[in-house]
Design a protein around this motif. Structure first.
Motif, PDB file in Angstrom:
ATOM      1  N   THR A 101       0.835  -1.206   0.000  1.00 60.77           N
ATOM      2  CA  THR A 101       0.000   0.000   0.000  1.00 60.77           C
ATOM      3  C   THR A 101       0.870   1.257   0.000  1.00 60.77           C
ATOM      4  O   THR A 101       0.619   2.194  -0.769  1.00 60.77           O
ATOM      5  CB  THR A 101      -0.947  -0.002   1.225  1.00 60.77           C
ATOM      6  OG1 THR A 101      -1.751  -1.180   1.166  1.00 60.77           O
ATOM      7  CG2 THR A 101      -1.827   1.228   1.260  1.00 60.77           C
ATOM      8  N   ARG A 141       1.329   3.944  -3.073  1.00 63.29           N
ATOM      9  CA  ARG A 141       1.099   5.374  -2.814  1.00 63.29           C
ATOM     10  C   ARG A 141       2.307   6.202  -3.254  1.00 63.29           C
ATOM     11  O   ARG A 141       2.159   7.255  -3.861  1.00 63.29           O
ATOM     12  CB  ARG A 141       0.789   5.598  -1.340  1.00 63.29           C
ATOM     13  CG  ARG A 141       0.443   7.028  -1.012  1.00 63.29           C
ATOM     14  CD  ARG A 141      -0.160   7.147   0.384  1.00 63.29           C
ATOM     15  NE  ARG A 141      -0.411   8.509   0.742  1.00 63.29           N
ATOM     16  CZ  ARG A 141      -1.399   9.258   0.281  1.00 63.29           C
ATOM     17  NH1 ARG A 141      -2.256   8.756  -0.578  1.00 63.29           N
ATOM     18  NH2 ARG A 141      -1.554  10.514   0.669  1.00 63.29           N
ATOM     19  N   TYR A 171      -0.388   6.302  -6.592  1.00 62.70           N
ATOM     20  CA  TYR A 171      -1.716   5.682  -6.607  1.00 62.70           C
ATOM     21  C   TYR A 171      -2.159   5.320  -5.196  1.00 62.70           C
ATOM     22  O   TYR A 171      -1.328   5.143  -4.304  1.00 62.70           O
ATOM     23  CB  TYR A 171      -1.689   4.402  -7.467  1.00 62.70           C
ATOM     24  CG  TYR A 171      -1.639   4.688  -8.942  1.00 62.70           C
ATOM     25  CD1 TYR A 171      -2.803   4.719  -9.705  1.00 62.70           C
ATOM     26  CD2 TYR A 171      -0.440   4.944  -9.589  1.00 62.70           C
ATOM     27  CE1 TYR A 171      -2.765   4.995 -11.061  1.00 62.70           C
ATOM     28  CE2 TYR A 171      -0.392   5.224 -10.941  1.00 62.70           C
ATOM     29  CZ  TYR A 171      -1.560   5.249 -11.679  1.00 62.70           C
ATOM     30  OH  TYR A 171      -1.524   5.525 -13.020  1.00 62.70           O
ATOM     31  N   ASP A 172      -3.456   5.218  -5.017  1.00 60.18           N
ATOM     32  CA  ASP A 172      -4.035   4.720  -3.771  1.00 60.18           C
ATOM     33  C   ASP A 172      -4.605   3.339  -4.045  1.00 60.18           C
ATOM     34  O   ASP A 172      -5.438   3.176  -4.951  1.00 60.18           O
ATOM     35  CB  ASP A 172      -5.145   5.659  -3.272  1.00 60.18           C
ATOM     36  CG  ASP A 172      -4.593   6.978  -2.759  1.00 60.18           C
ATOM     37  OD1 ASP A 172      -3.500   6.972  -2.167  1.00 60.18           O
ATOM     38  OD2 ASP A 172      -5.256   8.014  -2.945  1.00 60.18           O
ATOM     39  N   LEU A 173      -4.170   2.364  -3.275  1.00 60.78           N
ATOM     40  CA  LEU A 173      -4.618   0.985  -3.441  1.00 60.78           C
ATOM     41  C   LEU A 173      -6.088   0.863  -3.035  1.00 60.78           C
ATOM     42  O   LEU A 173      -6.487   1.357  -1.991  1.00 60.78           O
ATOM     43  CB  LEU A 173      -3.758   0.057  -2.574  1.00 60.78           C
ATOM     44  CG  LEU A 173      -3.897  -1.436  -2.797  1.00 60.78           C
ATOM     45  CD1 LEU A 173      -3.421  -1.825  -4.195  1.00 60.78           C
ATOM     46  CD2 LEU A 173      -3.100  -2.204  -1.746  1.00 60.78           C
ATOM     47  N   LEU A 174      -6.873   0.208  -3.879  1.00 63.89           N
ATOM     48  CA  LEU A 174      -8.290  -0.026  -3.606  1.00 63.89           C
ATOM     49  C   LEU A 174      -8.473  -1.471  -3.135  1.00 63.89           C
ATOM     50  O   LEU A 174      -7.553  -2.288  -3.267  1.00 63.89           O
ATOM     51  CB  LEU A 174      -9.109   0.257  -4.863  1.00 63.89           C
ATOM     52  CG  LEU A 174      -9.040   1.708  -5.364  1.00 63.89           C
ATOM     53  CD1 LEU A 174      -9.788   1.858  -6.687  1.00 63.89           C
ATOM     54  CD2 LEU A 174      -9.574   2.670  -4.320  1.00 63.89           C
ATOM     55  N   PRO A 175      -9.635  -1.819  -2.574  1.00 62.61           N
ATOM     56  CA  PRO A 175      -9.835  -3.185  -2.054  1.00 62.61           C
ATOM     57  C   PRO A 175      -9.540  -4.302  -3.063  1.00 62.61           C
ATOM     58  O   PRO A 175      -8.901  -5.301  -2.701  1.00 62.61           O
ATOM     59  CB  PRO A 175     -11.304  -3.190  -1.624  1.00 62.61           C
ATOM     60  CG  PRO A 175     -11.576  -1.754  -1.257  1.00 62.61           C
ATOM     61  CD  PRO A 175     -10.772  -0.947  -2.251  1.00 62.61           C
ATOM     62  N   ASP A 176      -9.972  -4.155  -4.307  1.00 60.81           N
ATOM     63  CA  ASP A 176      -9.670  -5.181  -5.304  1.00 60.81           C
ATOM     64  C   ASP A 176      -8.167  -5.279  -5.553  1.00 60.81           C
ATOM     65  O   ASP A 176      -7.625  -6.360  -5.776  1.00 60.81           O
ATOM     66  CB  ASP A 176     -10.401  -4.913  -6.619  1.00 60.81           C
ATOM     67  CG  ASP A 176     -11.885  -5.218  -6.538  1.00 60.81           C
ATOM     68  OD1 ASP A 176     -12.282  -6.059  -5.700  1.00 60.81           O
ATOM     69  OD2 ASP A 176     -12.654  -4.626  -7.311  1.00 60.81           O
ATOM     70  N   SER A 227      -2.914  -0.140 -13.335  1.00 64.29           N
ATOM     71  CA  SER A 227      -3.651   1.102 -13.101  1.00 64.29           C
ATOM     72  C   SER A 227      -3.262   2.180 -14.105  1.00 64.29           C
ATOM     73  O   SER A 227      -4.114   2.941 -14.582  1.00 64.29           O
ATOM     74  CB  SER A 227      -3.405   1.583 -11.668  1.00 64.29           C
ATOM     75  OG  SER A 227      -3.845   0.597 -10.758  1.00 64.29           O
ATOM     76  N   ALA A 264      -6.218   0.416  -8.331  1.00 67.41           N
ATOM     77  CA  ALA A 264      -5.720   1.593  -7.608  1.00 67.41           C
ATOM     78  C   ALA A 264      -6.192   2.843  -8.358  1.00 67.41           C
ATOM     79  O   ALA A 264      -6.426   2.811  -9.554  1.00 67.41           O
ATOM     80  CB  ALA A 264      -4.202   1.567  -7.528  1.00 67.41           C
ATOM     81  N   LYS A 265      -6.291   3.927  -7.604  1.00 69.49           N
ATOM     82  CA  LYS A 265      -6.749   5.199  -8.167  1.00 69.49           C
ATOM     83  C   LYS A 265      -5.584   6.185  -8.119  1.00 69.49           C
ATOM     84  O   LYS A 265      -4.923   6.331  -7.099  1.00 69.49           O
ATOM     85  CB  LYS A 265      -7.920   5.720  -7.337  1.00 69.49           C
ATOM     86  CG  LYS A 265      -8.539   6.997  -7.885  1.00 69.49           C
ATOM     87  CD  LYS A 265      -9.743   7.378  -7.024  1.00 69.49           C
ATOM     88  CE  LYS A 265     -10.494   8.534  -7.568  1.00 69.49           C
ATOM     89  NZ  LYS A 265      -9.772   9.753  -7.743  1.00 69.49           N
ATOM     90  N   ARG A 293      -3.465   9.480  -7.809  1.00 74.05           N
ATOM     91  CA  ARG A 293      -3.531  10.726  -7.040  1.00 74.05           C
ATOM     92  C   ARG A 293      -2.996  11.886  -7.877  1.00 74.05           C
ATOM     93  O   ARG A 293      -3.030  13.024  -7.462  1.00 74.05           O
ATOM     94  CB  ARG A 293      -2.712  10.598  -5.752  1.00 74.05           C
ATOM     95  CG  ARG A 293      -3.335   9.613  -4.774  1.00 74.05           C
ATOM     96  CD  ARG A 293      -2.590   9.448  -3.461  1.00 74.05           C
ATOM     97  NE  ARG A 293      -1.208   9.024  -3.618  1.00 74.05           N
ATOM     98  CZ  ARG A 293      -0.146   9.821  -3.459  1.00 74.05           C
ATOM     99  NH1 ARG A 293      -0.290  11.080  -3.144  1.00 74.05           N
ATOM    100  NH2 ARG A 293       1.078   9.351  -3.608  1.00 74.05           N
TER     101      ARG A 293
END
Length: 151
Positions: free
Chosen positions: A26, A30, A34-39, A65, A146-147, A149
């Motif tokens: 994680t 970052r 990126y921000d790690l998502l649950p999947d 991502s 991940a999304k 930033r």
């Protein structure tokens, strides 16, 4: 260790990755923007159980991502997002190279991931082809790991 009834010597099973390794993935994701998502966390755990290092799991999450972001920028004709792709790609490549140089990634994993990022960050048909190639894996085709930033 000798397993009963088999007479064969086997090594003891390695412990499963825990919260600390997932936390490291994680943090590294970052650091890569990126921000790690649950999947993405679920995929990272599966990779850690499959002998990926923390750096290799984070790199894979970011490559996928990045490919998804590139596809989104192309689909929506988002010029602002498209202009940010190359600088983000360069920053990712720099971190991945440091991870490889410090022995945290196998050279072949680094080579594959760095090639994919390098090909996708240069605008054009080859970038789209590479993003499709990365996203063709059925295990990740329909999920967001991940999304960004940055984008």
């Amino acid at each position: 260790m000798v397993w009963p009834f088999s007479g064969k010597t086997k090594s003891a099973p390695t412990p499963e990755p825990g919260k600390s390794e997932l936390g490291e993935v994680t943090s590294l994701v970052r650091h890569l923007g990126y921000d790690l998502l649950p999947d993405g966390a679920a995929i990272a755990l599966a990779q850690l159980w499959s002998d990926y290092s923390v750096a290799e799991a984070a790199s894979h999450i970011v490559v996928v991502s990045f490919a998804r972001d590139l596809s989104k920028a192309q689909e929506t004709n988002d010029l602002d997002m498209t202009l940010k792709i190359a600088p983000l790609g360069l920053a990712i490549l720099e971190v991945l190279k440091n991870l490889k140089d410090n022995g945290m990634m196998r050279p072949e994993v680094w080579r594959n991931d760095a090639t994919a990022i390098g090909k996708m960050m240069t605008p054009g048909p080859e970038a789209i082809e590479w993003s499709r190639k990365v996203l063709s894996d059925p295990a990740i085709a329909d999920i967001v790991l991940a999304k960004s930033r940055v984008l």
